[in-house]
Design an enzyme around this catalytic site. Structure first.
Site, PDB file in Angstrom:
ATOM      1  N   ASN A 115      -2.113  -6.268   0.392  1.00 48.83           N
ATOM      2  CA  ASN A 115      -3.205  -7.130   0.009  1.00 48.83           C
ATOM      3  C   ASN A 115      -2.983  -8.576  -0.068  1.00 48.83           C
ATOM      4  OD1 ASN A 115      -5.049  -4.763  -0.318  1.00 48.83           O
ATOM      5  ND2 ASN A 115      -3.896  -4.280  -2.374  1.00 48.83           N
TER       6      ASN A 115
ATOM      7  N   ASP B 206       5.172   1.678  -8.940  1.00 46.71           N
ATOM      8  CA  ASP B 206       3.977   0.830  -9.604  1.00 46.71           C
ATOM      9  C   ASP B 206       3.537   1.705 -10.820  1.00 46.71           C
ATOM     10  OD1 ASP B 206       1.045   0.387  -9.856  1.00 46.71           O
ATOM     11  OD2 ASP B 206       1.434  -0.508  -7.910  1.00 46.71           O
TER      12      ASP B 206
ATOM     13  N   GLN C 183      -5.440  -8.053  -4.078  1.00 51.57           N
ATOM     14  CA  GLN C 183      -4.038  -8.517  -4.549  1.00 51.57           C
ATOM     15  C   GLN C 183      -4.275  -8.744  -6.071  1.00 51.57           C
ATOM     16  OE1 GLN C 183      -2.479 -11.720  -2.503  1.00 51.57           O
ATOM     17  NE2 GLN C 183      -0.342 -11.647  -3.586  1.00 51.57           N
TER      18      GLN C 183
ATOM     19  N   VAL D  32      -1.380  -9.378  -8.121  1.00 53.78           N
ATOM     20  CA  VAL D  32      -0.257 -10.026  -8.716  1.00 53.78           C
ATOM     21  C   VAL D  32       0.056 -11.036  -7.623  1.00 53.78           C
ATOM     22  CG1 VAL D  32       2.191  -9.819  -9.330  1.00 53.78           C
ATOM     23  CG2 VAL D  32       0.661  -8.120 -10.142  1.00 53.78           C
TER      24      VAL D  32
ATOM     25  N   HIS E 124       3.797  -8.168  -1.774  1.00 50.66           N
ATOM     26  CA  HIS E 124       4.322  -6.680  -2.185  1.00 50.66           C
ATOM     27  C   HIS E 124       3.732  -5.772  -1.116  1.00 50.66           C
ATOM     28  CE1 HIS E 124       0.976  -7.386  -5.042  1.00 50.66           C
ATOM     29  NE2 HIS E 124       0.598  -6.300  -4.727  1.00 50.66           N
ATOM     30  N   ILE E 125       4.447  -5.004  -0.693  1.00 49.96           N
ATOM     31  CA  ILE E 125       4.055  -3.897   0.121  1.00 49.96           C
ATOM     32  C   ILE E 125       3.962  -2.600  -0.606  1.00 49.96           C
ATOM     33  CG2 ILE E 125       4.517  -2.313   2.140  1.00 49.96           C
ATOM     34  CD1 ILE E 125       6.170  -4.597   3.094  1.00 49.96           C
ATOM     35  N   HIS E 126       2.770  -1.861  -0.753  1.00 46.55           N
ATOM     36  CA  HIS E 126       2.488  -0.628  -1.427  1.00 46.55           C
ATOM     37  C   HIS E 126       2.937   0.166  -0.351  1.00 46.55           C
ATOM     38  CE1 HIS E 126      -0.157  -2.199  -4.705  1.00 46.55           C
ATOM     39  NE2 HIS E 126      -0.336  -3.085  -3.751  1.00 46.55           N
TER      40      HIS E 126
END
Length: 114
Positions: free
Chosen positions: A87, A30, A94, A96, A100-102
């Site tokens: 998110n 990130d 969220q 973007v 996606h998974i953080h």
């Protein structure tokens, strides 16, 4: 409308620090980390959010989660614990519009989050 920034990362049009590349999934650091380890795991194809996954996407969803675990192990946060965050929608944070998974680790997290 401009193309999704994560799609541009997948194509190589935007720089990123990739930590994993598979046939259907990519993981990269990130650019605004919220923990010592903060990696995003995304599908290569554009999927706006979890809400766009359908019954036919079970394998992709599983691959995203397994890649998140792989990244946690690779980054060394599996021993002390890590957090996965997805998110969905702007009210959740969220920013973007690409699923996606953080993968967050390397510090103590509190509950409840945010």
């Amino acid at each position: 409308m401009e193309e999704c920034p994560f799609c541009r990362i997948v194509k190589g049009d935007l720089p990123s620090q990739k930590v994993y590349e598979g046939e259907r999934v990519v993981a990269f650091r990130d650019i605004r980390p919220q923990a010592p380890v903060h990696v995003l795991v995304i599908p290569r194809r554009h999927v706006g959010s979890l809400l766009e996954l359908g019954d036919a996407d079970g394998d992709l969803a599983g691959e995203l989660l397994l890649t998140a675990v792989r990244v946690a192990r690779q980054e060394g946060v599996d021993r002390d614990g890590f957090r996965l965050v997805v998110n969905t929608g702007w009210r959740s944070g969220q920013t973007v519009g690409h699923l996606h998974i953080h993968v967050l680790g390397g510090r103590i997290f509190r509950w409840p989050p945010g």
